[in-house]
Design a protein around this motif. Sequence first.
Motif, PDB file in Angstrom:
ATOM      1  N   ASP A 144      11.649  -4.431   3.418  1.00  0.00           N
ATOM      2  CA  ASP A 144      11.461  -4.533   1.973  1.00  0.00           C
ATOM      3  C   ASP A 144      10.207  -3.762   1.607  1.00  0.00           C
ATOM      4  O   ASP A 144       9.479  -3.284   2.483  1.00  0.00           O
ATOM      5  N   SER A 145       9.954  -3.638   0.308  1.00  0.00           N
ATOM      6  CA  SER A 145       8.817  -2.840  -0.174  1.00  0.00           C
ATOM      7  C   SER A 145       7.891  -3.719  -0.993  1.00  0.00           C
ATOM      8  O   SER A 145       8.326  -4.643  -1.701  1.00  0.00           O
ATOM      9  N   LEU A 146       6.592  -3.404  -0.923  1.00  0.00           N
ATOM     10  CA  LEU A 146       5.552  -4.084  -1.689  1.00  0.00           C
ATOM     11  C   LEU A 146       4.971  -3.093  -2.689  1.00  0.00           C
ATOM     12  O   LEU A 146       4.446  -2.051  -2.303  1.00  0.00           O
ATOM     13  N   PRO A 147       5.077  -3.358  -3.992  1.00  0.00           N
ATOM     14  CA  PRO A 147       4.489  -2.423  -4.968  1.00  0.00           C
ATOM     15  C   PRO A 147       2.964  -2.458  -4.924  1.00  0.00           C
ATOM     16  O   PRO A 147       2.354  -3.499  -4.701  1.00  0.00           O
ATOM     17  N   VAL A 148       2.375  -1.316  -5.132  1.00  0.00           N
ATOM     18  CA  VAL A 148       0.921  -1.168  -5.133  1.00  0.00           C
ATOM     19  C   VAL A 148       0.518  -0.534  -6.460  1.00  0.00           C
ATOM     20  O   VAL A 148       1.026   0.537  -6.827  1.00  0.00           O
ATOM     21  N   GLY A 152      -8.436   3.666  -9.246  1.00  0.00           N
ATOM     22  CA  GLY A 152      -9.400   4.638  -8.741  1.00  0.00           C
ATOM     23  C   GLY A 152      -8.831   6.040  -8.762  1.00  0.00           C
ATOM     24  O   GLY A 152      -8.358   6.556  -9.777  1.00  0.00           O
ATOM     25  N   SER A 153      -8.866   6.685  -7.607  1.00  0.00           N
ATOM     26  CA  SER A 153      -8.389   8.064  -7.507  1.00  0.00           C
ATOM     27  C   SER A 153      -6.877   8.175  -7.534  1.00  0.00           C
ATOM     28  O   SER A 153      -6.342   9.247  -7.774  1.00  0.00           O
ATOM     29  N   ALA A 154      -6.205   7.083  -7.270  1.00  0.00           N
ATOM     30  CA  ALA A 154      -4.735   7.113  -7.274  1.00  0.00           C
ATOM     31  C   ALA A 154      -4.249   6.936  -8.703  1.00  0.00           C
ATOM     32  O   ALA A 154      -4.522   5.927  -9.342  1.00  0.00           O
ATOM     33  N   ASN A 155      -3.555   7.944  -9.211  1.00  0.00           N
ATOM     34  CA  ASN A 155      -3.060   7.906 -10.579  1.00  0.00           C
ATOM     35  C   ASN A 155      -1.696   7.261 -10.681  1.00  0.00           C
ATOM     36  O   ASN A 155      -1.376   6.666 -11.707  1.00  0.00           O
ATOM     37  N   ASP A 156      -0.875   7.394  -9.656  1.00  0.00           N
ATOM     38  CA  ASP A 156       0.489   6.874  -9.685  1.00  0.00           C
ATOM     39  C   ASP A 156       0.604   5.660  -8.777  1.00  0.00           C
ATOM     40  O   ASP A 156      -0.126   5.525  -7.787  1.00  0.00           O
ATOM     41  N   ALA A 157       1.512   4.796  -9.131  1.00  0.00           N
ATOM     42  CA  ALA A 157       1.788   3.628  -8.301  1.00  0.00           C
ATOM     43  C   ALA A 157       2.511   4.058  -7.033  1.00  0.00           C
ATOM     44  O   ALA A 157       3.261   5.036  -7.010  1.00  0.00           O
ATOM     45  N   THR A 158       2.258   3.317  -5.991  1.00  0.00           N
ATOM     46  CA  THR A 158       2.909   3.595  -4.714  1.00  0.00           C
ATOM     47  C   THR A 158       3.451   2.290  -4.172  1.00  0.00           C
ATOM     48  O   THR A 158       3.539   1.286  -4.883  1.00  0.00           O
ATOM     49  N   HIS A 159       3.809   2.285  -2.907  1.00  0.00           N
ATOM     50  CA  HIS A 159       4.363   1.074  -2.315  1.00  0.00           C
ATOM     51  C   HIS A 159       4.052   1.057  -0.828  1.00  0.00           C
ATOM     52  O   HIS A 159       3.760   2.102  -0.218  1.00  0.00           O
ATOM     53  N   ASP A 160       4.111  -0.135  -0.257  1.00  0.00           N
ATOM     54  CA  ASP A 160       4.019  -0.345   1.181  1.00  0.00           C
ATOM     55  C   ASP A 160       5.350  -0.881   1.687  1.00  0.00           C
ATOM     56  O   ASP A 160       6.194  -1.351   0.902  1.00  0.00           O
ATOM     57  N   VAL A 161       5.522  -0.842   2.987  1.00  0.00           N
ATOM     58  CA  VAL A 161       6.751  -1.311   3.620  1.00  0.00           C
ATOM     59  C   VAL A 161       6.449  -2.579   4.389  1.00  0.00           C
ATOM     60  O   VAL A 161       5.490  -2.623   5.180  1.00  0.00           O
ATOM     61  N   LEU A 162       7.267  -3.618   4.150  1.00  0.00           N
ATOM     62  CA  LEU A 162       7.104  -4.887   4.842  1.00  0.00           C
ATOM     63  C   LEU A 162       8.277  -5.045   5.806  1.00  0.00           C
ATOM     64  O   LEU A 162       9.438  -5.071   5.391  1.00  0.00           O
ATOM     65  N   ALA A 163       7.971  -5.137   7.089  1.00  0.00           N
ATOM     66  CA  ALA A 163       8.987  -5.282   8.136  1.00  0.00           C
ATOM     67  C   ALA A 163       8.824  -6.639   8.796  1.00  0.00           C
ATOM     68  O   ALA A 163       7.705  -7.029   9.171  1.00  0.00           O
ATOM     69  N   SER A 264      -4.973  -2.857  -3.436  1.00  0.00           N
ATOM     70  CA  SER A 264      -5.282  -1.790  -4.375  1.00  0.00           C
ATOM     71  C   SER A 264      -4.964  -0.441  -3.746  1.00  0.00           C
ATOM     72  O   SER A 264      -5.027  -0.266  -2.518  1.00  0.00           O
ATOM     73  N   ALA A 265      -4.643   0.532  -4.573  1.00  0.00           N
ATOM     74  CA  ALA A 265      -4.226   1.838  -4.049  1.00  0.00           C
ATOM     75  C   ALA A 265      -5.359   2.595  -3.394  1.00  0.00           C
ATOM     76  O   ALA A 265      -5.119   3.446  -2.530  1.00  0.00           O
ATOM     77  N   ASP A 266      -6.613   2.335  -3.784  1.00  0.00           N
ATOM     78  CA  ASP A 266      -7.743   3.062  -3.192  1.00  0.00           C
ATOM     79  C   ASP A 266      -8.268   2.403  -1.926  1.00  0.00           C
ATOM     80  O   ASP A 266      -9.274   2.848  -1.375  1.00  0.00           O
ATOM     81  N   LEU A 267      -7.622   1.306  -1.470  1.00  0.00           N
ATOM     82  CA  LEU A 267      -8.028   0.653  -0.227  1.00  0.00           C
ATOM     83  C   LEU A 267      -6.980   0.922   0.836  1.00  0.00           C
ATOM     84  O   LEU A 267      -5.776   0.777   0.598  1.00  0.00           O
ATOM     85  N   THR A 268      -7.467   1.310   2.008  1.00  0.00           N
ATOM     86  CA  THR A 268      -6.528   1.606   3.081  1.00  0.00           C
ATOM     87  C   THR A 268      -5.929   0.332   3.634  1.00  0.00           C
ATOM     88  O   THR A 268      -4.719   0.253   3.870  1.00  0.00           O
TER      89      THR A 268
END
Length: 951
Positions: A144-148, A152-163, A264-268
């Motif tokens: 499944d996916s986690l919205p992010v 900060g420097s990230a202008n667009d939303a991204t996502h992470d993958v949850l396995a 947050s998108a600016d945190l690894t």
Amino acid sequence: MSSGQPIGAPFTLASLSKPIRSTSGHVHAAGVCSISGIKKRKRTEIAVGIDGEGVSIYSLQNPQLVTSYALPPSATLAGAPYSIYRKSSAKTLAHRFTYVSLAGSSPADRPQLVSFHDTTQGEHTETRKTSYTPTGPSHISTLDSLPVAPAGSANDATHDVLATFDNGDVVCLSADLETVRWAANLSTLLRSAEAEGELEHVSLASAKAVTRGLLRSRQDIATLVDPTPGETSDLLDLVQVLCVVRRTSTGARMLTLLQVSPRSADLTTNQNSPLKHLLTWDLPRPTTISKPQAASTHVALHASSGALHMLMDRVLLSYDFSGTVPKLYSELVVPGSNVDAFLRTSQDVLFTTSGSTCRVFDVKYNSLQALLSMGRSLSMSDSTSPSKKRKLAQPESNEPKTSPSSLIAYYPDIGLVVAARDDEIFGMQFGGATPRKRVKTEGTLLIDALGKGIASARKTHTGADDQKWQDRKRKLNKYAATGKIAKFEQAFAADLGIEVESPHLAQKHANEVNGGPLTNGGGPSLPDEDAMVIDKLDEQPAEDELRKWKIPNPVPEHQSQQYRQYALYALSKIFHRAEAGEAQDSSPGSLRVVFFPPNIFQWLLQTGHLTKESIHRSMLDETNGCTQPTTIVDGDIVRALVRYDLDLHILSAVLNHNQFLPVGEVVQAIKLLIQSIDDEPKDNKSTKLLMNGTAPSEPSEDDMDLDVDSELEAASHEIDHALSVLDHGLLTRSHALRPALIRLHTFSGPVISSTLRSMLPRRDLESLIRLLHLELKNGGWSSPLGFVDTESSEDPDDHAVAIIASLLSSTLDAIGAGAWLASIGTLSSSETSEDMLKSLNKDASTALSGFFEAHFIRGLLSEFLRYASTLPASQKPSSKSLELRGQPFAVTAKSGGEQHLPVLPLGAKADMGVEKMKSGKGGKKEVRSKREMGMLISKRVPKYSVERIVV
């Protein structure tokens, strides 16, 4: 969506190639999601993975292949691929991420998670492939996916993958699988001995959906997810909740909610605890499952409504978590074969597949809402599919496919159910297309479940009643199988509490009829020789005699509903669906009467259960909802009754009863009655074909002998039937056709015309016109159809004339003005269409002339009638009374003198005279004075008057 929607026939969306390893290869499919900002929605696309070939994305609204990714021949998918499409605005790039979980091809190989990242700009698409290899030997169970959110420097939303792995490990990866955000273990996190059980279901849901559904009545837990009351909905869409269903070794199940901390998108990576335990519910144990520790084959959780559906050992379990404690509100024992898969289409409505059968259940009321046998339909669609024609020719088989179908997704916006079977992706329409922002309903309605219930299998008093009913059915089935109608009806009447006539009274009624009792409860008297045979049959024991029931008229409504189970059982015994090759006089799938108890049939008429819906339900109950019975349309019941009773006694009884019949049944009855009394010879000559100069071979002598024998047998049958009709059939047909025409008149004119046009051929329509025309000339119902001689003649009925005229007009409209110009389907040579039109035109002209004459005479007589109506109330003394009083009176002219014709007075008003008495004080009657009477008389003189003085 209405829960009573039918299931559409399956149609092919995509044809797939068979897996390279045909023995162990599988096809895996799942729906595609899209992310707009941080909100995740369904997308009308599916991702299909094939072992040893690759992954393909198909569009559903316009069925076509969108994109595909290749896999090595040794690749084996561990589950369905997960694909997500992301596009923030028109100026940004479109991204598509497709994740595939691969199992090791050998024990030494380790599982792997592969990502295909498509970046599209205009018409150019670039694909990048990355992978992630887990450290342990466990396999990935869910993706499944986690919205992010952008920051900060990230202008667009991204996502992470949850396995999630089968051993309880949970790993959060970056979108490109190159960075591990965090990892956790469910067993370690919960720190419970019961946590060592097996994971049966893992899914993600937004905090907004969980607080509205699962935590609707747990505000204490909902506050932990959303501590600020005035928080915007974006945070609730960003926060995700992990829902886990676990099964312990003892068979106990529990649902656990875990909050996933947003990143947050600016945190690894996320330094906080990734998972936070919110709540754990213990699921109530079902009572209908003998093995509580059995593993569930399918689990579906709908967080926004707080419903959990679980399939376990042929039982559909439904839990409600919207309250304070979870509640098991439905245990539906699925009849027939095992359920392969199910989908939730709306609240409390589940779409299931079982072999080649699709069924829709309402778990709230334990009812079967729809059923479709898709084996034949799918094979037909396969044969016409263009993609099938491009494949290699394969040997055809008449046997339907029996492979199980897997349900992929349901799209309520377009009303489409998508499923996979063998190498086909097919769709089925279910429910109409609904807008995205529709009003949410609180489940299905009870009226949608009436007559569609499924018997419960719980071991309670209901189970005892069901066992008692099964014992009664076995006894009744024994009587029906041996043809003992009298005992069958006697046992049936005892259960219904209906009294039957005593043997002595039944014998008395039989002897009152000349020639013996009536056939099937109705019909003419029997000849003397048949009466002698019946007298011998009367010597049978009293318990074998067919006695008449004392059925109340009308039957109370509560009683008809109380014994509905008996009515459905009786209908299943009376009516039967003809199979292929079973009967020569009926087509496969048509309705037939195979068992006819007359008293029970009359009881079904009285209670109103003789309908196509009840017959369809009875057939469905006989098959226990496993097979799809033939659809019963209007007209099938009448056709089955006439095929069983060629003398039309049963049809006459049905038409003369007060039960409602749809227009299709009435028109079908009229059609069969007209065909039975039509004396026009039918042209059965086949078309002669030219043989290109060669004559056909002459039949052999054996063939000629067989033809002669068959012709003699057919002629003998026709003679017997003609004699039967001449004896008493015309009167029966007259008594049946007349109420049929009266019933037909109760419907509207457009409905009558359209039904006659669709069900009656041209020949029968013209015969009906001749019949109605004859009745119209006779004045309406003046004689039984004009072809039966009766000693007593009836007076014409004005209502009958109106009915006949209206039906004649509707029948003419059914043929249409243009059809009269066609030369096909005309009448016999004795009467052409032109002759019929001339006859109708002549009679219409005569009727109009009579109408105008009646209108003219009415105008002449109206003044006389109005004047005559006021004369009885006149107070003026007559000439005879004045002569007796010795007062002057008018003298009429003697014969031979001037003739005076009676003339109406001016204004056609009768001289009412003046009353001598009047009401005085206190209501006392007083005598008027002569002066007062003179004043009243003078007031009645009109303003202009003419007096004639005769000397």
